[in-house]
Design an enzyme around this catalytic site. Structure first.
Site, PDB file in Angstrom:
ATOM      1  CE  LYS A   1      -2.151  -1.201   3.823  1.00 41.04           C
ATOM      2  NZ  LYS A   1      -1.459  -2.480   4.113  1.00 41.04           N
TER       3      LYS A   1
ATOM      4  NE  ARG B   1      -4.651  -1.659   9.799  1.00 40.02           N
ATOM      5  CZ  ARG B   1      -3.545  -1.158   9.271  1.00 40.02           C
ATOM      6  NH1 ARG B   1      -3.540   0.042   8.734  1.00 40.02           N
ATOM      7  NH2 ARG B   1      -2.453  -1.857   9.279  1.00 40.02           N
TER       8      ARG B   1
ATOM      9  NE  ARG C   1       7.686  -2.219   6.209  1.00 44.48           N
ATOM     10  CZ  ARG C   1       6.357  -2.221   6.316  1.00 44.48           C
ATOM     11  NH1 ARG C   1       5.625  -1.651   5.394  1.00 44.48           N
ATOM     12  NH2 ARG C   1       5.773  -2.823   7.335  1.00 44.48           N
TER      13      ARG C   1
ATOM     14  NE  ARG D   1       6.141  -0.140  10.150  1.00 46.25           N
ATOM     15  CZ  ARG D   1       5.001  -0.249   9.467  1.00 46.25           C
ATOM     16  NH1 ARG D   1       4.887   0.363   8.297  1.00 46.25           N
ATOM     17  NH2 ARG D   1       3.995  -0.953   9.912  1.00 46.25           N
TER      18      ARG D   1
ATOM     19  NE  ARG E   1       2.174  -5.012  11.055  1.00 45.00           N
ATOM     20  CZ  ARG E   1       3.282  -4.649  10.386  1.00 45.00           C
ATOM     21  NH1 ARG E   1       4.478  -5.013  10.844  1.00 45.00           N
ATOM     22  NH2 ARG E   1       3.194  -3.931   9.305  1.00 45.00           N
TER      23      ARG E   1
END
Ligand code: AP5
Length: 217
Positions: free
Chosen positions: A20, A95, A129, A157, A168
């Protein structure tokens, strides 16, 4: 070329790590709608050490959704800003169905872009990431390596660990995924709403091309 002179907004929807944030910049450029990422807003609040940030951090670190009330407050404030008057591109919001219902009171949604990626690929994407703290640019150690001259300043992160990704994904499947049917049902009764499903398994460039094709059609 995509043209949307309306004041309606676009929702970018998908599991964590679907791409996203990676695709949002291009969609924003093509549509002219500013990106509004609740994840980025929450991380900024955590960094600032505001009361909201302190409250949200606990949930984010555990890979859980931050309570709807906090998120709706953030979005309401953001939508009151001048640059949101022609609609925005929501990234990672709504969400939950409750968030989507509240959102429908704040702005009209003309398009929902769903980027779909299977769970097995998500874990590798998230664990690899890396972010550039200076520009906010998103990289991946294997799929989208950063230029060598900035590699030393990249950060990972805190919630990008394998364990937190599993939480998640659980939150996505139990609380967020039901929204896809909610929007598809809304599409059948709302002729102004278009729901698009994008296969997110290709390369970053292939996914961008699929989205642009849909935006132009
Ligand atoms: P948030 O920051 O929104 O995280 P997320 O939805 O889990 O999404 P991500 O940012 O992890 O993934 P993405 O889809 O943007 O993928 P990206 O483009 O980076 O939220 C964080 C937390 O905040 C939540 O867990 C929750 O606690 C809270 N929160 C936020 N919003 C909330 C809300 N509305 N309600 C309640 N709580 C909320 O890509 C991932 C990686 O894959 C990158 O390394 C990228 O380079 C790579 N990649 C991208 N596309 C491809 C491709 N096509 N092929 C290969 N690699 C790719």
């Amino acid at each position: 070329m995509y043209r949307d002179s309306s004041t309606s907004s676009i929702v970018l929807f998908g599991p964590p790590g679907a791409g996203k944030g990676t695709q949002a910049g291009n969609i924003s450029r093509v549509t002219g709608k500013p990106q509004v990422s609740t994840g980025d807003m929450l991380r900024a609040a955590v960094k600032e050490g505001s009361q909201l940030g302190i409250e949200a951090k606990e949930y984010m670190d555990a890979g859980l959704l931050v309570p709807d009330k906090i998120i709706i407050g953030l979005i309401s404030e953001r939508m009151a800003q001048d640059d949101a008057s022609q609609g925005v591109l929501f990234d990672g919001f709504p969400r939950t169905i409750a968030q989507a219902e509240e959102l429908s009171e704040i702005t009209e949604i003309s398009m929902v872009i769903m980027i779909l990626v299977p769970d097995e690929e998500i874990v590798e994407r998230i664990v690899g990431r890396r972010m550039d703290p200076e520009t906010g640019q998103i990289y991946h150690v294997k799929f989208n390596p950063a230029p060598l001259d900035i590699a030393s300043r990249l950060v990972q992160r805190k919630d990008d660990t394998e364990d937190t990704v599993r939480s998640r994904l659980n939150a996505y499947h139990s609380q967020t995924k039901p929204l896809s049917n909610w929007y598809k049902e809304n599409e059948t009764v709302n002729s102004a709403l278009r729901v698009i499903s994008i296969d997110g398994r290709g390369s970053i460039e292939q996914v961008s091309a699929l989205i642009e094709k849909e935006l132009e059609s």
